[in-house]
Write a protein that holds these residues in place. Structure first.
Motif, PDB file in Angstrom:
ATOM      1  N   ALA A  55       0.803  -1.224   0.000  1.00  0.00           N
ATOM      2  CA  ALA A  55       0.000   0.000   0.000  1.00  0.00           C
ATOM      3  C   ALA A  55       0.837   1.276   0.000  1.00  0.00           C
ATOM      4  O   ALA A  55       0.351   2.330  -0.427  1.00  0.00           O
ATOM      5  N   SER A  56       2.079   1.204   0.462  1.00  0.00           N
ATOM      6  CA  SER A  56       2.847   2.436   0.652  1.00  0.00           C
ATOM      7  C   SER A  56       4.178   2.491  -0.085  1.00  0.00           C
ATOM      8  O   SER A  56       4.874   3.507  -0.037  1.00  0.00           O
ATOM      9  N   VAL A  57       4.555   1.426  -0.788  1.00  0.00           N
ATOM     10  CA  VAL A  57       5.885   1.390  -1.378  1.00  0.00           C
ATOM     11  C   VAL A  57       6.073   2.435  -2.483  1.00  0.00           C
ATOM     12  O   VAL A  57       7.180   2.921  -2.702  1.00  0.00           O
ATOM     13  N   SER A  58       4.993   2.820  -3.159  1.00  0.00           N
ATOM     14  CA  SER A  58       5.121   3.803  -4.238  1.00  0.00           C
ATOM     15  C   SER A  58       5.589   5.163  -3.715  1.00  0.00           C
ATOM     16  O   SER A  58       6.152   5.964  -4.472  1.00  0.00           O
ATOM     17  N   GLN A  59       5.386   5.429  -2.421  1.00  0.00           N
ATOM     18  CA  GLN A  59       5.870   6.679  -1.840  1.00  0.00           C
ATOM     19  C   GLN A  59       7.380   6.662  -1.642  1.00  0.00           C
ATOM     20  O   GLN A  59       8.021   7.710  -1.552  1.00  0.00           O
ATOM     21  N   ILE A  60       7.952   5.464  -1.589  1.00  0.00           N
ATOM     22  CA  ILE A  60       9.402   5.323  -1.418  1.00  0.00           C
ATOM     23  C   ILE A  60      10.107   5.429  -2.757  1.00  0.00           C
ATOM     24  O   ILE A  60      11.097   6.150  -2.896  1.00  0.00           O
ATOM     25  N   ASP A  61       9.604   4.721  -3.756  1.00  0.00           N
ATOM     26  CA  ASP A  61      10.169   4.785  -5.101  1.00  0.00           C
ATOM     27  C   ASP A  61       9.083   4.392  -6.094  1.00  0.00           C
ATOM     28  O   ASP A  61       8.682   3.232  -6.143  1.00  0.00           O
ATOM     29  N   PRO A  62       8.604   5.335  -6.883  1.00  0.00           N
ATOM     30  CA  PRO A  62       7.514   5.034  -7.812  1.00  0.00           C
ATOM     31  C   PRO A  62       7.895   4.049  -8.921  1.00  0.00           C
ATOM     32  O   PRO A  62       7.011   3.530  -9.599  1.00  0.00           O
ATOM     33  N   GLN A  63       9.192   3.788  -9.107  1.00  0.00           N
ATOM     34  CA  GLN A  63       9.605   2.832 -10.129  1.00  0.00           C
ATOM     35  C   GLN A  63       9.513   1.387  -9.654  1.00  0.00           C
ATOM     36  O   GLN A  63       9.696   0.460 -10.438  1.00  0.00           O
ATOM     37  N   VAL A  64       9.213   1.193  -8.367  1.00  0.00           N
ATOM     38  CA  VAL A  64       8.987  -0.158  -7.859  1.00  0.00           C
ATOM     39  C   VAL A  64       7.537  -0.527  -8.118  1.00  0.00           C
ATOM     40  O   VAL A  64       6.620   0.227  -7.776  1.00  0.00           O
ATOM     41  N   ARG A  65       7.316  -1.663  -8.726  1.00  0.00           N
ATOM     42  CA  ARG A  65       5.949  -2.103  -9.040  1.00  0.00           C
ATOM     43  C   ARG A  65       5.268  -2.571  -7.754  1.00  0.00           C
ATOM     44  O   ARG A  65       5.621  -3.609  -7.186  1.00  0.00           O
ATOM     45  N   ALA A  66       4.292  -1.810  -7.301  1.00  0.00           N
ATOM     46  CA  ALA A  66       3.651  -2.082  -6.014  1.00  0.00           C
ATOM     47  C   ALA A  66       3.039  -3.472  -5.973  1.00  0.00           C
ATOM     48  O   ALA A  66       3.082  -4.140  -4.929  1.00  0.00           O
ATOM     49  N   GLU A  67       2.480  -3.933  -7.094  1.00  0.00           N
ATOM     50  CA  GLU A  67       1.814  -5.237  -7.110  1.00  0.00           C
ATOM     51  C   GLU A  67       2.777  -6.394  -6.844  1.00  0.00           C
ATOM     52  O   GLU A  67       2.357  -7.485  -6.476  1.00  0.00           O
ATOM     53  N   ALA A  68       4.082  -6.146  -7.033  1.00  0.00           N
ATOM     54  CA  ALA A  68       5.066  -7.210  -6.824  1.00  0.00           C
ATOM     55  C   ALA A  68       5.510  -7.319  -5.377  1.00  0.00           C
ATOM     56  O   ALA A  68       6.105  -8.320  -4.977  1.00  0.00           O
ATOM     57  N   VAL A  69       5.197  -6.289  -4.591  1.00  0.00           N
ATOM     58  CA  VAL A  69       5.704  -6.215  -3.225  1.00  0.00           C
ATOM     59  C   VAL A  69       4.832  -7.046  -2.290  1.00  0.00           C
ATOM     60  O   VAL A  69       3.608  -7.074  -2.414  1.00  0.00           O
ATOM     61  N   LEU A  96      10.447  -4.078   4.123  1.00  0.00           N
ATOM     62  CA  LEU A  96      11.273  -3.210   4.952  1.00  0.00           C
ATOM     63  C   LEU A  96      11.965  -2.164   4.090  1.00  0.00           C
ATOM     64  O   LEU A  96      12.517  -2.488   3.029  1.00  0.00           O
ATOM     65  N   PHE A  97      11.951  -0.930   4.571  1.00  0.00           N
ATOM     66  CA  PHE A  97      12.688   0.143   3.928  1.00  0.00           C
ATOM     67  C   PHE A  97      13.776   0.617   4.888  1.00  0.00           C
ATOM     68  O   PHE A  97      13.500   0.957   6.042  1.00  0.00           O
ATOM     69  N   ASN A  98      15.017   0.583   4.408  1.00  0.00           N
ATOM     70  CA  ASN A  98      16.172   1.044   5.195  1.00  0.00           C
ATOM     71  C   ASN A  98      16.742   2.281   4.507  1.00  0.00           C
ATOM     72  O   ASN A  98      17.550   2.173   3.580  1.00  0.00           O
ATOM     73  N   PRO A  99      16.322   3.475   4.940  1.00  0.00           N
ATOM     74  CA  PRO A  99      16.683   4.705   4.223  1.00  0.00           C
ATOM     75  C   PRO A  99      18.159   5.067   4.280  1.00  0.00           C
ATOM     76  O   PRO A  99      18.634   5.864   3.459  1.00  0.00           O
ATOM     77  N   GLY A 100      18.921   4.487   5.205  1.00  0.00           N
ATOM     78  CA  GLY A 100      20.333   4.828   5.313  1.00  0.00           C
ATOM     79  C   GLY A 100      21.243   4.036   4.406  1.00  0.00           C
ATOM     80  O   GLY A 100      22.456   4.276   4.373  1.00  0.00           O
ATOM     81  N   GLU A 101      20.695   3.099   3.653  1.00  0.00           N
ATOM     82  CA  GLU A 101      21.514   2.246   2.792  1.00  0.00           C
ATOM     83  C   GLU A 101      21.796   2.913   1.451  1.00  0.00           C
ATOM     84  O   GLU A 101      21.130   3.856   1.048  1.00  0.00           O
ATOM     85  N   GLY A 102      22.796   2.385   0.765  1.00  0.00           N
ATOM     86  CA  GLY A 102      23.162   2.947  -0.531  1.00  0.00           C
ATOM     87  C   GLY A 102      23.830   1.915  -1.413  1.00  0.00           C
ATOM     88  O   GLY A 102      23.716   0.707  -1.177  1.00  0.00           O
ATOM     89  N   TRP A 103      24.557   2.382  -2.410  1.00  0.00           N
ATOM     90  CA  TRP A 103      25.288   1.492  -3.316  1.00  0.00           C
ATOM     91  C   TRP A 103      26.469   2.243  -3.912  1.00  0.00           C
ATOM     92  O   TRP A 103      26.512   3.477  -3.907  1.00  0.00           O
ATOM     93  N   VAL A 104      27.429   1.471  -4.395  1.00  0.00           N
ATOM     94  CA  VAL A 104      28.603   2.044  -5.045  1.00  0.00           C
ATOM     95  C   VAL A 104      28.961   1.156  -6.229  1.00  0.00           C
ATOM     96  O   VAL A 104      28.777  -0.058  -6.188  1.00  0.00           O
TER      97      VAL A 104
END
Length: 376
Positions: A125-139, A144-152
């Motif tokens: 119900a709420s994942v689209s607010q985190i990243d609209p490119q994530v398909r909500a129906e697949a979630v 879990l959303f961990n806002p402090g994470e990243g990538w390199v």
């Protein structure tokens, strides 16, 4: 900055030009040491060139390992703050969901929350607010959303660090073949011998050869259990709208990548990887296509997603899952760096090992990761 307790300048041979070897070499040069970096082939030709390189300390791990990973993320945040426009280092968070088992997700969230890791429950119900490119129906219902994470992107980070390596006078020996450690009659490390038969003297040697590290130290009478599994990283063709967060889902892990591409991996296809008599790994292209199709299922507007390239090899994982870091007691002057999460740990491990090599003083954060735990 150099410590006042550091000894005279040493010559240091670093075997392995993956991201931990490069980071350690640069930190040694910053401390005024004389460094030669040896690599079997070209730079980041091993595991560092095919790492998902998700910067995190999510899920269950020992307190000491968690503290080391958090220090690692801290060093990346410092680097990010120096230039937030870099397209190869981002902190937009990570999103995780499992196989519709809400109890497991809730337990993971409770564990993370208990030791102060930034962890938030979300879901369909709420994942689209985190990243609209994530398909909500697949979630899954619970995620879990961990806002402090990243990538390199480790190849980009390697290029950035190698520019400093050369500025500080480091010497690079590419295509050295399988390089070994030379010891004297007392068992002390005194240099290295390349696969080409050349020898180089050194006051200290660091073995940072990823999954080959146990093999390199075995002739020295040192046993380090090796649990390194086979893995594959796929890079896609450019996409019009890229996801921002790192995704960890039941069938695919996805992260953004420079050039508007995506990096994909997982572990369900390990048994499909084969190795030829010449030592080359391969996988049926249909399996690559299946992984890409799994990525398309969790992303909005990714129906035409295609693979551009993929790399296969061993992922460095010590036998007990914990990092193996520090000087070999039975081989004075020889240090090892063998760990999973090489991306998350690259900057901090390079910093702490350089400190130990330059000063001779053991750092307390590495106390539980010493190689002697396997023979104690």
């Amino acid at each position: 900055m150099s410590s006042s307790t550091e000894h005279a300048t040493k010559t240091v041979a670093v075997i392995g030009a993956g991201i931990i070897g490069i980071s350690s070499a640069v930190h040694l040069l910053r401390r005024g040491q004389l460094v030669t970096l040896f690599t079997e082939a070209e730079l980041v030709s091993g595991a560092s060139g095919r790492s998902l390189s998700w910067l995190n300390s999510a899920a269950d791990r020992t307190r000491e390992y968690h503290a080391l990973r958090m220090a690692g993320i801290d060093r990346y945040r410092t680097l990010f703050a120096q230039d937030s426009s870099r397209d190869w280092l981002r902190f937009d968070g990570g999103l995780y969901w499992g196989e519709d088992k809400a109890a497991e997700t809730l337990a993971r969230h409770a564990y993370e929350f208990a030791h102060g890791y930034d962890s938030h429950l979300t879901g369909l119900a709420s994942v689209s607010q985190i990243d609209p490119q994530v398909r909500a129906e697949a979630v899954a219902e619970s995620a879990l959303f961990n806002p402090g994470e990243g990538w390199v992107s480790l190849p980009h980070l390697a290029n950035y660090l190698m520019a400093e390596f050369h500025r500080l006078g480091g010497q690079l020996y590419e295509y050295a073949g399988k390089t070994s450690v030379i010891t004297d009659a007392s068992g002390k490390a005194v240099g290295v011998k390349t696969g080409n038969g050349e020898t180089f003297s050194a006051d200290r040697v660091l073995v940072a050869c990823g999954p080959q590290t146990p093999e390199v130290v075995a002739p020295l009478g040192v046993t380090i259990p090796n649990g390194s599994p086979l893995s594959m990283l796929v890079i896609t063709q450019p996409v019009e709208n890229s996801v921002k967060v790192v995704l960890n889902t039941p069938r695919v892990a996805v992260r953004p990548n420079p050039g508007k591409t995506l990096a994909l991996d997982h572990d369900w296809y390990e048994s499909a990887i084969t190795r030829s008599a010449a030592g080359e790994y391969s996988i049926p292209e249909t399996v690559v296509d299946e992984l890409v199709a799994e990525a398309a299922k969790v992303l909005e507007g990714a129906e035409s997603l295609k693979a551009a390239s993929w790399k296969i090899g061993l992922k460095p994982v010590p036998g007990d899952g914990e990092p193996v870091l520090g000087e070999l007691q039975s081989v004075p002057g020889c240090y090892v760096a063998f760990t999973h999460s090489g991306a998350t740990l690259a900057l901090i491990v390079g910093e702490l090992l350089a400190s130990e090599i330059a000063s001779g003083e053991k750092h307390p954060m590495l106390a539980t990761f010493r190689p002697e735990r396997f023979t104690a």
